[in-house]
Design an enzyme around this catalytic site. Structure first.
Site, PDB file in Angstrom:
ATOM      1  N   ARG A   9      33.969  45.300  50.481  1.00  8.76           N
ATOM      2  CA  ARG A   9      34.279  46.198  49.481  1.00  8.76           C
ATOM      3  C   ARG A   9      34.669  47.700  49.114  1.00  8.76           C
ATOM      4  NH1 ARG A   9      33.391  45.402  42.500  1.00  8.76           N
ATOM      5  NH2 ARG A   9      35.329  46.420  41.987  1.00  8.76           N
ATOM      6  N   HIS A  10      36.336  48.651  48.796  1.00  5.48           N
ATOM      7  CA  HIS A  10      36.029  49.566  48.524  1.00  5.48           C
ATOM      8  C   HIS A  10      34.779  50.153  47.514  1.00  5.48           C
ATOM      9  CE1 HIS A  10      37.487  49.554  44.254  1.00  5.48           C
ATOM     10  NE2 HIS A  10      37.998  48.426  45.436  1.00  5.48           N
ATOM     11  N   ARG A  59      42.298  53.357  47.623  1.00  4.49           N
ATOM     12  CA  ARG A  59      40.402  53.244  47.010  1.00  4.49           C
ATOM     13  C   ARG A  59      39.977  52.697  48.951  1.00  4.49           C
ATOM     14  NH1 ARG A  59      43.238  50.517  43.720  1.00  4.49           N
ATOM     15  NH2 ARG A  59      42.599  48.194  43.173  1.00  4.49           N
ATOM     16  N   GLU A  83      44.697  44.955  46.695  1.00  7.94           N
ATOM     17  CA  GLU A  83      44.209  44.241  45.682  1.00  7.94           C
ATOM     18  C   GLU A  83      45.401  43.110  44.510  1.00  7.94           C
ATOM     19  OE1 GLU A  83      42.279  42.005  44.387  1.00  7.94           O
ATOM     20  OE2 GLU A  83      40.872  43.801  43.536  1.00  7.94           O
ATOM     21  N   HIS A 148      39.076  44.927  48.556  1.00  7.77           N
ATOM     22  CA  HIS A 148      38.979  44.523  47.734  1.00  7.77           C
ATOM     23  C   HIS A 148      38.625  43.249  46.758  1.00  7.77           C
ATOM     24  CE1 HIS A 148      41.952  47.766  47.037  1.00  7.77           C
ATOM     25  NE2 HIS A 148      42.612  47.276  48.072  1.00  7.77           N
TER      26      HIS A 148
END
Length: 205
Positions: A9-10, A59, A83, A148
């Site tokens: 995940r970012h 992101r 996302e 995401h």
């Protein structure tokens, strides 16, 4: 051949810090997110991925950048890794949504997904297509994918044969820059680790 795909995940953004739905809003990571991206880089130097993929959202790209620079990898981007669009919930907490909407979403976040947002089934379809292509194109390799929260949880449900509507109940937490490790071999996908911090040796190579 065995293919290892680690989904990261970012890092944190200002809205994630406030637990607001970010979705299609293209925010940068914040100071904590940058530290998390550096932690991912440090972990990745030990994991030594052969290839690096990322969502095209800012992101995710910012989270992947330190790893790409440290390892001399080119970041390959795929729009299917973006996302979900959360529609009317963008920039809002679930508690700020109308009570009836929030209650229906909590009961069945797929059948009663957030108003104006992307259908989670369609999102699961697109990320699964991307995952299958990545496994085909990089068979026998180690792959790091920066994506995401909701998208990753939908993918995990899809590859494990779990009901998509249960993604919030079965996979309630995936922290910023946390890792999910999947193994693809002989047409079967297995889950080796979930929501693991990006710490050296936390997920063995």
């Amino acid at each position: 051949m065995r293919t290892t795909v680690v989904l990261a995940r970012h890092g944190r953004t200002e809205w994630h810090h406030g637990n607001r739905y970010t979705g299609s809003t293209d925010l940068p990571i914040d100071d904590v997110g940058r530290q998390q991206a550096e932690g991912l880089r440090d972990w990745a130097t030990e994991f030594a991925p052969d290839v690096l993929w990322s969502s095209p959202m800012l992101r995710a790209r910012q989270t992947a950048a330190p790893t790409a620079e440290a390892l001399g990898l080119t970041v390959s981007m795929d729009g299917r890794l973006r996302e979900l669009d959360f529609g009317e919930a963008e920039g809002r907490m679930l508690s700020e949504m109308p009570p009836a909407v929030a209650k229906a979403f909590q009961l069945d976040p797929v059948g009663w997904h957030l108003p104006g947002g992307e259908d989670p089934v369609a999102a699961a379809d697109r990320v699964h297509e991307a995952f299958q292509q990545i496994c085909r194109d990089h068979e026998g390799q180690k792959v790091l994918v920066v994506a995401h929260n909701t998208l990753i949880r939908l993918l995990v449900c899809r590859v494990l044969g779990l009901e998509l509507r249960d993604y919030r109940r079965l996979l309630p937490v995936l922290g910023p820059a946390a890792l999910v490790r999947l193994r693809s071999q002989d047409g079967t996908v297995g889950l080796e680790a979930y929501n693991t911090p990006a710490v050296r040796s936390e997920i063995p190579a």
